[in-house]
Write a protein that holds these residues in place. Structure first.
Motif, PDB file in Angstrom:
ATOM      1  N   LEU A 239       8.672  -0.049  10.780  1.00  0.00           N
ATOM      2  CA  LEU A 239       8.426  -0.453  12.292  1.00  0.00           C
ATOM      3  C   LEU A 239       7.149  -0.751  12.341  1.00  0.00           C
ATOM      4  CD1 LEU A 239       9.303  -0.166  15.296  1.00  0.00           C
ATOM      5  CD2 LEU A 239       8.577   2.192  15.279  1.00  0.00           C
ATOM      6  N   ILE A 240       6.182  -0.140  11.485  1.00  0.00           N
ATOM      7  CA  ILE A 240       4.851  -0.335  11.583  1.00  0.00           C
ATOM      8  C   ILE A 240       4.453  -0.290  10.106  1.00  0.00           C
ATOM      9  CG2 ILE A 240       2.422   0.294  11.832  1.00  0.00           C
ATOM     10  CD1 ILE A 240       3.810   2.063  14.225  1.00  0.00           C
ATOM     11  N   VAL A 241       3.658  -1.630   9.778  1.00  0.00           N
ATOM     12  CA  VAL A 241       3.213  -1.688   8.327  1.00  0.00           C
ATOM     13  C   VAL A 241       2.065  -0.650   8.071  1.00  0.00           C
ATOM     14  CG1 VAL A 241       2.088  -3.200   6.601  1.00  0.00           C
ATOM     15  CG2 VAL A 241       4.230  -3.879   8.176  1.00  0.00           C
ATOM     16  N   ASN A 242       2.352  -0.267   6.978  1.00  0.00           N
ATOM     17  CA  ASN A 242       1.200   1.282   6.501  1.00  0.00           C
ATOM     18  C   ASN A 242       0.398   0.826   5.322  1.00  0.00           C
ATOM     19  OD1 ASN A 242       1.061   2.930   8.709  1.00  0.00           O
ATOM     20  ND2 ASN A 242       3.141   3.668   7.975  1.00  0.00           N
ATOM     21  N   GLN A 243      -0.506   1.178   4.857  1.00  0.00           N
ATOM     22  CA  GLN A 243      -1.339   0.920   3.726  1.00  0.00           C
ATOM     23  C   GLN A 243      -0.661   0.784   2.510  1.00  0.00           C
ATOM     24  OE1 GLN A 243      -4.436  -0.422   3.734  1.00  0.00           O
ATOM     25  NE2 GLN A 243      -4.779  -0.199   5.748  1.00  0.00           N
ATOM     26  N   ARG A 244       0.373   1.893   2.186  1.00  0.00           N
ATOM     27  CA  ARG A 244       0.848   1.967   0.978  1.00  0.00           C
ATOM     28  C   ARG A 244       2.387   2.212   1.279  1.00  0.00           C
ATOM     29  NH1 ARG A 244      -3.515   0.310  -0.089  1.00  0.00           N
ATOM     30  NH2 ARG A 244      -4.991   1.249  -1.759  1.00  0.00           N
ATOM     31  N   MET A 245       3.085   1.494   0.707  1.00  0.00           N
ATOM     32  CA  MET A 245       4.603   1.595   0.640  1.00  0.00           C
ATOM     33  C   MET A 245       5.190   1.992  -0.669  1.00  0.00           C
ATOM     34  SD  MET A 245       5.237   1.039   3.857  1.00  0.00           S
ATOM     35  CE  MET A 245       7.075   0.638   4.102  1.00  0.00           C
TER      36      MET A 245
ATOM     37  N   ASP B 252      -2.309  -4.500   1.425  1.00  0.00           N
ATOM     38  CA  ASP B 252      -3.103  -5.584   1.545  1.00  0.00           C
ATOM     39  C   ASP B 252      -3.298  -6.583   0.411  1.00  0.00           C
ATOM     40  OD1 ASP B 252      -5.826  -3.057   1.050  1.00  0.00           O
ATOM     41  OD2 ASP B 252      -4.094  -3.662  -0.017  1.00  0.00           O
ATOM     42  N   ASP B 253      -3.162  -5.929  -0.632  1.00  0.00           N
ATOM     43  CA  ASP B 253      -3.433  -6.790  -1.852  1.00  0.00           C
ATOM     44  C   ASP B 253      -2.291  -7.263  -2.623  1.00  0.00           C
ATOM     45  OD1 ASP B 253      -5.546  -4.666  -3.878  1.00  0.00           O
ATOM     46  OD2 ASP B 253      -3.566  -4.740  -3.280  1.00  0.00           O
ATOM     47  N   GLY B 254      -1.216  -6.495  -2.291  1.00  0.00           N
ATOM     48  CA  GLY B 254      -0.112  -6.528  -3.524  1.00  0.00           C
ATOM     49  C   GLY B 254      -0.099  -5.905  -4.663  1.00  0.00           C
ATOM     50  N   THR B 255      -1.091  -5.014  -4.733  1.00  0.00           N
ATOM     51  CA  THR B 255      -1.093  -4.435  -6.164  1.00  0.00           C
ATOM     52  C   THR B 255       0.046  -3.392  -6.049  1.00  0.00           C
ATOM     53  OG1 THR B 255      -3.505  -4.316  -6.047  1.00  0.00           O
ATOM     54  CG2 THR B 255      -2.332  -2.444  -7.370  1.00  0.00           C
ATOM     55  N   THR B 256       0.624  -3.326  -7.369  1.00  0.00           N
ATOM     56  CA  THR B 256       1.918  -2.654  -7.690  1.00  0.00           C
ATOM     57  C   THR B 256       1.892  -1.542  -8.879  1.00  0.00           C
ATOM     58  OG1 THR B 256       2.908  -4.236  -9.307  1.00  0.00           O
ATOM     59  CG2 THR B 256       3.453  -4.573  -6.822  1.00  0.00           C
ATOM     60  N   ALA B 257       2.823  -0.547  -8.777  1.00  0.00           N
ATOM     61  CA  ALA B 257       2.504   0.639  -9.696  1.00  0.00           C
ATOM     62  C   ALA B 257       4.112   0.918 -10.153  1.00  0.00           C
ATOM     63  CB  ALA B 257       1.900   1.573  -9.241  1.00  0.00           C
ATOM     64  N   TYR B 258       4.513   1.226 -11.429  1.00  0.00           N
ATOM     65  CA  TYR B 258       5.689   1.766 -11.480  1.00  0.00           C
ATOM     66  C   TYR B 258       5.981   2.833 -12.462  1.00  0.00           C
ATOM     67  CZ  TYR B 258       6.980  -3.326  -9.899  1.00  0.00           C
ATOM     68  OH  TYR B 258       7.136  -4.259  -9.446  1.00  0.00           O
ATOM     69  N   LYS B 259       7.031   3.693 -12.097  1.00  0.00           N
ATOM     70  CA  LYS B 259       7.484   4.689 -13.303  1.00  0.00           C
ATOM     71  C   LYS B 259       7.634   3.928 -14.600  1.00  0.00           C
ATOM     72  CE  LYS B 259      11.113   7.871 -13.995  1.00  0.00           C
ATOM     73  NZ  LYS B 259      10.120   9.075 -14.256  1.00  0.00           N
TER      74      LYS B 259
ATOM     75  N   SER C 244       8.379  -5.774  -3.976  1.00  0.00           N
ATOM     76  CA  SER C 244       7.859  -6.895  -3.386  1.00  0.00           C
ATOM     77  C   SER C 244       7.759  -6.614  -1.836  1.00  0.00           C
ATOM     78  CB  SER C 244       8.514  -7.961  -3.639  1.00  0.00           C
ATOM     79  OG  SER C 244       9.734  -8.250  -3.233  1.00  0.00           O
ATOM     80  N   ARG C 245       6.916  -7.448  -1.235  1.00  0.00           N
ATOM     81  CA  ARG C 245       6.999  -7.226   0.460  1.00  0.00           C
ATOM     82  C   ARG C 245       7.034  -8.525   0.906  1.00  0.00           C
ATOM     83  NH1 ARG C 245       1.629  -8.303  -1.144  1.00  0.00           N
ATOM     84  NH2 ARG C 245       0.364  -9.174   0.534  1.00  0.00           N
ATOM     85  N   GLU C 246       7.643  -8.556   2.185  1.00  0.00           N
ATOM     86  CA  GLU C 246       7.797  -9.861   2.673  1.00  0.00           C
ATOM     87  C   GLU C 246       7.195  -9.650   4.292  1.00  0.00           C
ATOM     88  OE1 GLU C 246      11.678 -11.220   3.373  1.00  0.00           O
ATOM     89  OE2 GLU C 246      10.985 -12.938   4.583  1.00  0.00           O
ATOM     90  N   ASP C 247       5.905 -10.055   4.351  1.00  0.00           N
ATOM     91  CA  ASP C 247       4.996  -9.688   5.636  1.00  0.00           C
ATOM     92  C   ASP C 247       5.678 -10.040   6.955  1.00  0.00           C
ATOM     93  OD1 ASP C 247       1.737 -10.295   4.296  1.00  0.00           O
ATOM     94  OD2 ASP C 247       3.301  -9.012   3.311  1.00  0.00           O
TER      95      ASP C 247
END
Length: 123
Positions: free
Chosen positions: A25-31, A51-58, A68-71
């Motif tokens: 509903l509202i985009v937040n800093q980290r998902m 904001d910058d698309g940085t990712t992290a994984y187990k 990934s994200r779709e703005d």
């Protein structure tokens, strides 16, 4: 008011693929995506900085899962390939309203949670 709505879970054979979606509903800093397997604690799977698309994984999903994200749609995806039976669980989308250094990996660092979607991988 529901903040996060997940979809895309299901039953798949080992080696198969699924794509999970989380509409915010509202985009937040980290998902992030977490999962909870049978008899296990909830664990971090993947996260993304809006904001910058940085990712992290187990570690166990690196090379198989992609977040990934779709703005335009306020949506985060989790593409899961080469699925294994140990990937079985309820997958939850989570969001964090405050900025953070890197991608938080503990569930108590996230403010909003989706209802969860079941992923079952058969051997």
């Amino acid at each position: 008011q529901v903040q996060l709505v997940e979809s895309g879970g299901g039953l798949v054979q080992a080696g198969g693929s699924l794509r999970l979606s989380c509409r915010a509903l509202i985009v937040n800093q980290r998902m992030a995506w977490f999962r909870q397997g049978p008899g296990k604690e909830r664990e971090f799977v993947a996260g993304i900085s809006w904001d910058d698309g940085t990712t992290a994984y187990k570690d166990s999903v690196k090379g198989r899962f992609t977040i990934s994200r779709e703005d335009a749609k306020n949506t985060v995806y989790l593409q899961m390939n080469s699925l294994k039976p140990e990937d079985t669980g309820v997958y939850y989308c989570a969001s964090r309203t405050l900025e953070a250094s890197g991608i938080p990996t503990h569930d108590d660092e996230y403010d909003y949670w989706g209802q969860g979607t079941q992923v079952t991988v058969s051997a």
